[in-house]
Design a protein around this motif. Structure first.
Motif, PDB file in Angstrom:
ATOM      1  N   THR A  33       0.836  -1.193   0.000  1.00  0.00           N
ATOM      2  CA  THR A  33       0.000   0.000   0.000  1.00  0.00           C
ATOM      3  C   THR A  33       0.872   1.245   0.000  1.00  0.00           C
ATOM      4  O   THR A  33       1.837   1.320   0.742  1.00  0.00           O
ATOM      5  N   HIS A  51     -11.521   3.452 -10.531  1.00  0.00           N
ATOM      6  CA  HIS A  51     -10.333   2.642 -10.824  1.00  0.00           C
ATOM      7  C   HIS A  51     -10.805   1.194 -10.894  1.00  0.00           C
ATOM      8  O   HIS A  51     -11.575   0.757 -10.036  1.00  0.00           O
ATOM      9  N   SER A  54      -7.565  -0.391  -8.242  1.00  0.00           N
ATOM     10  CA  SER A  54      -7.107   0.219  -6.983  1.00  0.00           C
ATOM     11  C   SER A  54      -8.184   0.282  -5.920  1.00  0.00           C
ATOM     12  O   SER A  54      -9.359   0.501  -6.210  1.00  0.00           O
ATOM     13  N   GLU A  55      -7.745   0.114  -4.668  1.00  0.00           N
ATOM     14  CA  GLU A  55      -8.541   0.442  -3.483  1.00  0.00           C
ATOM     15  C   GLU A  55      -7.925   1.696  -2.900  1.00  0.00           C
ATOM     16  O   GLU A  55      -6.701   1.856  -2.899  1.00  0.00           O
ATOM     17  N   GLU A  56      -8.771   2.605  -2.387  1.00  0.00           N
ATOM     18  CA  GLU A  56      -8.264   3.841  -1.808  1.00  0.00           C
ATOM     19  C   GLU A  56      -8.917   4.100  -0.454  1.00  0.00           C
ATOM     20  O   GLU A  56     -10.073   3.741  -0.232  1.00  0.00           O
ATOM     21  N   PHE A 122      -3.809   9.697   2.639  1.00  0.00           N
ATOM     22  CA  PHE A 122      -4.350   8.964   1.493  1.00  0.00           C
ATOM     23  C   PHE A 122      -3.557   7.678   1.340  1.00  0.00           C
ATOM     24  O   PHE A 122      -2.329   7.708   1.345  1.00  0.00           O
ATOM     25  N   GLN A 123      -4.271   6.550   1.245  1.00  0.00           N
ATOM     26  CA  GLN A 123      -3.627   5.263   1.016  1.00  0.00           C
ATOM     27  C   GLN A 123      -4.212   4.636  -0.235  1.00  0.00           C
ATOM     28  O   GLN A 123      -5.419   4.729  -0.480  1.00  0.00           O
ATOM     29  N   SER A 124      -3.335   3.994  -1.008  1.00  0.00           N
ATOM     30  CA  SER A 124      -3.766   3.362  -2.242  1.00  0.00           C
ATOM     31  C   SER A 124      -3.078   2.011  -2.396  1.00  0.00           C
ATOM     32  O   SER A 124      -1.875   1.876  -2.157  1.00  0.00           O
ATOM     33  N   THR A 125      -3.864   1.020  -2.794  1.00  0.00           N
ATOM     34  CA  THR A 125      -3.358  -0.318  -3.067  1.00  0.00           C
ATOM     35  C   THR A 125      -3.766  -0.672  -4.491  1.00  0.00           C
ATOM     36  O   THR A 125      -4.905  -0.421  -4.875  1.00  0.00           O
ATOM     37  N   HIS A 130      -0.058   4.654  -7.630  1.00  0.00           N
ATOM     38  CA  HIS A 130      -0.317   6.070  -7.355  1.00  0.00           C
ATOM     39  C   HIS A 130       0.972   6.863  -7.129  1.00  0.00           C
ATOM     40  O   HIS A 130       1.008   8.063  -7.360  1.00  0.00           O
TER      41      HIS A 130
END
Length: 179
Positions: A33, A51, A54-56, A122-125, A130
């Motif tokens: 992440t 997306h 992606s998970e955010e 903000f977190q993105s997987t 990102h």
């Protein structure tokens, strides 16, 4: 592999006229992440988008954002702030301590409708999608003069950002949300 500790104010910073992004934890740290601190200036509107991969996760640290994370009954119009879900959900004003999780495929957006910057986590997987996106976006915004919207769209196309409503990065006034 060791863990990562990032003191306040530290991390790799990207500063543009649209946003200030500080990379806190990245794929290079062994994380699946990406984690960023983002300063969202007044009038910034990321535009509604989706997306496919992606998970955010967004967490408001200071200030307020207008946020949306649902499939609307109608995706038309340039203002996602006016959308409504089949259950009657609408965009909401999110203050400090509020969070938003966005699974793949879910339309979402955020905007700063206030006259003060907002700070969010903000977190993105998956990482580093990102991270690369923000690096390239910074290059576009830092190129001088006006921002080339076609360059931004090409970037978004490469990084799985299906734009539904326009990205607005100027001080355009935004209407307050209905709570």
């Amino acid at each position: 592999m060791d863990g990562v500790i990032v003191p306040p104010g530290q991390g790799r910073k990207l500063i543009t006229k649209a946003q200030e992004v500080t990379f806190k934890v990245m794929g290079a740290n062994g994380s699946s992440t990406s984690c960023f601190e983002v300063i969202v200036p007044p009038g910034f509107d990321v535009g509604a988008h989706t997306h496919s991969r992606s998970e955010e996760f967004f967490y408001v640290l200071d200030g307020e954002l207008e946020v949306l994370a649902f499939e609307p009954t109608d995706r038309s119009g340039e203002r996602w702030q006016d959308w409504e879900s089949p259950r009657g959900d609408r965009a909401v004003r999110a203050g400090a301590g509020s969070c938003m999780f966005v699974p793949p495929g879910c339309p979402h957006g955020f905007a700063n409708p206030t006259d003060r910057p907002t700070r969010m986590l903000f977190q993105s997987t998956p990482a580093p999608d990102h991270e690369r996106y923000f690096d390239e976006l910074c290059e576009i915004f830092s190129a001088g003069g006006t921002v080339d919207p076609e360059a931004v769209q090409r970037l978004r196309d490469r990084y799985d950002v299906n734009q539904i409503t326009p990205l607005r990065y100027g001080p355009a006034p935004l209407q307050p949300s209905r709570r």
